[in-house]
Design an enzyme around this catalytic site. Structure first.
Site: not given
Length: 182
Positions: A151-152
């Protein structure tokens, strides 16, 4: 901020061999088209966009040495779409992370950041023991091939503002809103 423990299959850092096969399939989510690709070791790409042909081209660019087969597992698509639509519900995914040791450390740090929580690039650098390497953390985020499961989108600028996102800033904002992070 401390990161939660990561419960996942260890990341693979090597690149694909010329005869490795990547299977992939398309699905739809509220963010648009979703391409989920799998190697023999796990999901190696989750790409989000508006155009299937563009997503397939991006997959070929990211894995030029792989043999591609368009007949991925429907359960992979279902799991990834479920993660997009309900990020607070746990979803088990076996990932095949491919990158440098530093990139994999960043991606594992991202995976430890739970839904609804955000962090700055510099805070993530410090959390993974690389204080002062915020710029390099940003570059590793940009190289992430596995949207949402790595989850950047949970990384913000130090002032809390939204920065770039490989799959579009509008999608990043939607994901953060869905998670209740903004």
């Amino acid at each position: 901020m401390t990161l939660n423990a990561i419960t996942s299959t260890p990341a693979e850092v090597t690149s694909l061999a010329a005869d490795d096969t990547i299977s992939y399939a398309f699905g739809r989510s509220t963010l648009g088209q979703v391409l989920v690709a799998r190697s023999a070791k796990g999901i190696c790409a989750v790409l989000i966009g508006s155009d299937r042909d563009r997503l397939a081209k991006d997959l070929r660019r990211d894995f030029p040495e792989a043999q591609e087969v368009e007949m991925g597992r429907p359960e992979d698509i279902a799991a990834v779409v479920a993660l997009i639509e309900a990020p607070h519900k746990p979803v088990e995914l076996t990932l095949d992370l491919r990158g440098s040791d530093f990139e994999v450390a960043v991606w594992q740090g991202l995976r430890a950041l739970t839904a609804g929580k955000t962090m700055s690039y510099s805070a993530l650098a410090e959390a993974i023991g690389k204080k002062g390497m915020a710029r390099e953390v940003g570059e590793a985020c940009a190289m992430n091939r596995i949207a949402v499961a790595v989850p950047c989108h949970r990384i913000l600028r130090k002032d809390g503002s939204i920065s770039g996102y490989r799959w579009g800033v509008h999608r990043k904002r939607m994901l953060l809103e869905r998670e209740g992070a903004i």
